[in-house]
Scaffold this motif. Structure first.
Motif, PDB file in Angstrom:
ATOM      1  N   PRO A  57       0.810  -1.218   0.000  1.00 40.96           N
ATOM      2  CA  PRO A  57       0.000   0.000   0.000  1.00 40.96           C
ATOM      3  C   PRO A  57       0.848   1.274   0.000  1.00 40.96           C
ATOM      4  O   PRO A  57       2.063   1.236   0.212  1.00 40.96           O
ATOM      5  CB  PRO A  57      -0.809  -0.120   1.292  1.00 40.96           C
ATOM      6  N   PHE A  58       0.174   2.374  -0.236  1.00 40.82           N
ATOM      7  CA  PHE A  58       0.794   3.700  -0.260  1.00 40.82           C
ATOM      8  C   PHE A  58       0.123   4.582   0.789  1.00 40.82           C
ATOM      9  O   PHE A  58      -1.047   4.940   0.650  1.00 40.82           O
ATOM     10  CB  PHE A  58       0.634   4.335  -1.644  1.00 40.82           C
ATOM     11  N   GLY A  59       0.853   4.929   1.843  1.00 40.37           N
ATOM     12  CA  GLY A  59       0.349   5.835   2.854  1.00 40.37           C
ATOM     13  C   GLY A  59      -1.017   5.429   3.374  1.00 40.37           C
ATOM     14  O   GLY A  59      -1.277   4.249   3.652  1.00 40.37           O
ATOM     15  N   PRO A  60      -1.952   6.393   3.486  1.00 39.37           N
ATOM     16  CA  PRO A  60      -3.278   6.104   4.035  1.00 39.37           C
ATOM     17  C   PRO A  60      -4.255   5.569   2.988  1.00 39.37           C
ATOM     18  O   PRO A  60      -5.418   5.310   3.309  1.00 39.37           O
ATOM     19  CB  PRO A  60      -3.742   7.472   4.533  1.00 39.37           C
ATOM     20  N   HIS A  61      -3.785   5.405   1.762  1.00 43.69           N
ATOM     21  CA  HIS A  61      -4.687   4.974   0.702  1.00 43.69           C
ATOM     22  C   HIS A  61      -5.070   3.499   0.883  1.00 43.69           C
ATOM     23  O   HIS A  61      -4.447   2.759   1.652  1.00 43.69           O
ATOM     24  CB  HIS A  61      -4.039   5.198  -0.665  1.00 43.69           C
ATOM     25  N   SER A  62      -6.075   3.080   0.149  1.00 43.51           N
ATOM     26  CA  SER A  62      -6.622   1.734   0.314  1.00 43.51           C
ATOM     27  C   SER A  62      -5.615   0.663  -0.089  1.00 43.51           C
ATOM     28  O   SER A  62      -4.699   0.892  -0.886  1.00 43.51           O
ATOM     29  CB  SER A  62      -7.895   1.585  -0.519  1.00 43.51           C
ATOM     30  N   LEU A  63      -5.814  -0.527   0.471  1.00 39.07           N
ATOM     31  CA  LEU A  63      -5.062  -1.701   0.050  1.00 39.07           C
ATOM     32  C   LEU A  63      -5.522  -2.118  -1.335  1.00 39.07           C
ATOM     33  O   LEU A  63      -6.611  -1.744  -1.790  1.00 39.07           O
ATOM     34  CB  LEU A  63      -5.257  -2.835   1.051  1.00 39.07           C
ATOM     35  N   ALA A  64      -4.701  -2.936  -2.009  1.00 38.25           N
ATOM     36  CA  ALA A  64      -5.028  -3.284  -3.393  1.00 38.25           C
ATOM     37  C   ALA A  64      -4.500  -4.668  -3.743  1.00 38.25           C
ATOM     38  O   ALA A  64      -3.584  -5.194  -3.089  1.00 38.25           O
ATOM     39  CB  ALA A  64      -4.444  -2.246  -4.358  1.00 38.25           C
ATOM     40  N   GLY A  65      -5.086  -5.240  -4.779  1.00 40.59           N
ATOM     41  CA  GLY A  65      -4.640  -6.541  -5.261  1.00 40.59           C
ATOM     42  C   GLY A  65      -5.219  -6.854  -6.617  1.00 40.59           C
ATOM     43  O   GLY A  65      -6.015  -6.089  -7.181  1.00 40.59           O
ATOM     44  N   HIS A  66      -4.793  -7.978  -7.151  1.00 41.10           N
ATOM     45  CA  HIS A  66      -5.264  -8.446  -8.455  1.00 41.10           C
ATOM     46  C   HIS A  66      -5.580  -9.935  -8.389  1.00 41.10           C
ATOM     47  O   HIS A  66      -5.043 -10.671  -7.554  1.00 41.10           O
ATOM     48  CB  HIS A  66      -4.203  -8.245  -9.539  1.00 41.10           C
TER      49      HIS A  66
END
Length: 423
Positions: free
Chosen positions: A248-257
């Motif tokens: 992740p990046f800072g306070p931004h949301s988690l992500a995946g594929h």
């Protein structure tokens, strides 16, 4: 990679070693919203080389059956979805979501011999998942972190990628390319901007990798220079057989594929953003719907990207010259797909010359190959249990004399009751 290994990894149709392996796991086939209405329009679906038909029956249950009628091979896409089944428009045969033929108007006694292929379905995370393997080997439903969150916490999109799944998925495993192809947009993208992670990534393109095989797949530790007394570690997770989790990046949301083969020359690239403990904000969701971050804009009426190989991905050489886009292509998803599709429908692996930054790709290939060639009817494939799917990615600073592996075992192997680690 030799020709035999390449063929094994890239061929996923019925009866192929990799196809047999992937069919032992639940795979996402379409969004629940694509068949939102009971007795609504059925949808063509192609997964793992099979042409199928998805629909929601009168009881609201999702179904996935062979696209073609067992009588004369007519596509059931042109049939009628009514009264808990699909009725063929040609001669009136009707099929339940189980594949059972429940009506042959001209010969009722023939029903028992006219059934078609069907796969069990469940719904998780706003998606319809199917299990396409042996009935007696069906595993528990998927338990990825984002699968079981409230709908308000999750955003999912999908796009058609016109390449083999392997080269698409390997882009999700390879984090070193972030320092290059995505580097001119991370400061402005609403899901990446304003973070220390961007500073570290842009300042140090010479990422050093450490790779760890795990029960659920593989953890990739990417080390960059952080502060004078620390390293910045980006911890990427690859979950068997086709899931990736992005640091992740800072306070931004988690992500995946999720990477799912349609056939050997095309795949579905599913992209997910989520917060484990709170809803996505209206601003976050609007940005995702607009195609920002790992999502994309579409050609009208399709899941094909608006920027695609037919228009050279709308490459802008002036933007490239002005350093507004590293490759001249805009949007993280299309930046990736443009490069991966440029390899050809199936990359010629005999011509590649791998580098130290490709160690994770080499390990993933080896793990997939060994699992596919070793699979037997009575064997259990890797990471088949749902409780092995709860890992999480992270970004963090650690003292330069401290390794991240032991830390990750405690904080990332099972995301439940853990905070998000991000910079």
């Amino acid at each position: 990679m030799n020709e035999e290994m390449s063929q094994t990894l890239t061929r996923t149709g019925p009866g192929s070693p990799m196809g047999n392996l992937m069919r032992r796991y639940w795979v996402p086939v379409l969004m629940s919203s694509e068949i939102a209405e009971p007795d609504g329009p059925q949808v063509r679906v192609q997964i793992l080389g099979e042409k199928l038909l998805a629909f929601r029956d009168t009881e609201g249950q999702p179904g996935l059956i062979d696209e073609f009628c067992s009588h004369r091979g007519v596509s059931l896409y042109f049939g009628r979805n009514e009264e808990n089944g699909i009725r063929c428009a040609y001669h009136g045969l009707k099929f339940h979501r189980s594949g059972e033929c429940v009506d042959v108007p001209s010969a009722p006694q023939a029903c028992k011999n006219m059934g078609i292929k069907a796969y069990p379905c469940i719904e998780r995370g706003g998606l319809v998942w199917a299990y396409m393997g042996p009935k007696d080997k069906q595993p528990a439903p998927p338990d990825l972190e984002w699968c079981n969150l409230p709908a308000s916490h999750v955003f999912v999109s999908k796009r058609l990628q016109e390449s083999n799944y392997l080269q698409a998925m390997e882009g999700g495993i390879d984090t070193s390319h972030v320092s290059y192809v995505h580097s001119f947009e991370v400061d402005d993208d609403p899901m990446h901007q304003g973070t220390k992670a961007n500073e570290y990534i842009k300042a140090d393109g010479n990422v050093v990798f450490e790779i760890e095989k795990t029960d659920y797949g593989m953890t990739l530790y990417g080390r960059r220079k952080g502060e004078p007394d620390s390293y910045y570690w980006r911890v990427t997770q690859w979950l068997f057989p086709g899931f990736t989790l992005i640091p992740p990046f800072g306070p931004h949301s988690l992500a995946g594929h999720v990477w799912v083969p349609m056939d050997d020359h095309n795949c579905w690239a599913w992209s997910i953003n989520f917060h484990p403990d709170k809803p996505l904000s209206d601003e976050e969701r609007a940005s995702m719907e607009a195609g920002k971050g790992i999502h994309c804009e579409y050609e009208p009426g399709s899941y094909r990207t608006k920027a695609n190989k037919d228009n050279d991905y709308l490459i802008d050489r002036q933007a490239q010259k002005e350093k507004r886009s590293y490759s001249g292509v805009f949007g993280f998803a299309v930046q990736d797909s443009s490069l991966q599709e440029s390899m050809g429908p199936i990359q010629d692996h005999a011509k590649e010359k791998l580098l130290p930054t490709d160690r994770a790709i080499v390990m993933a290939r080896r793990m997939l190959y060994e699992a596919a060639t070793a699979l037997q009817p009575d064997t259990e494939p890797p990471a088949i249990h749902a409780d092995q799917q709860r890992a999480r990615a992270a970004g963090l600073l650690l003292p330069r004399d401290e390794k991240p592996q032991e830390w990750a075992k405690i904080h990332l192997a099972d995301a439940k009751n853990q905070p998000v680690y991000s910079i």
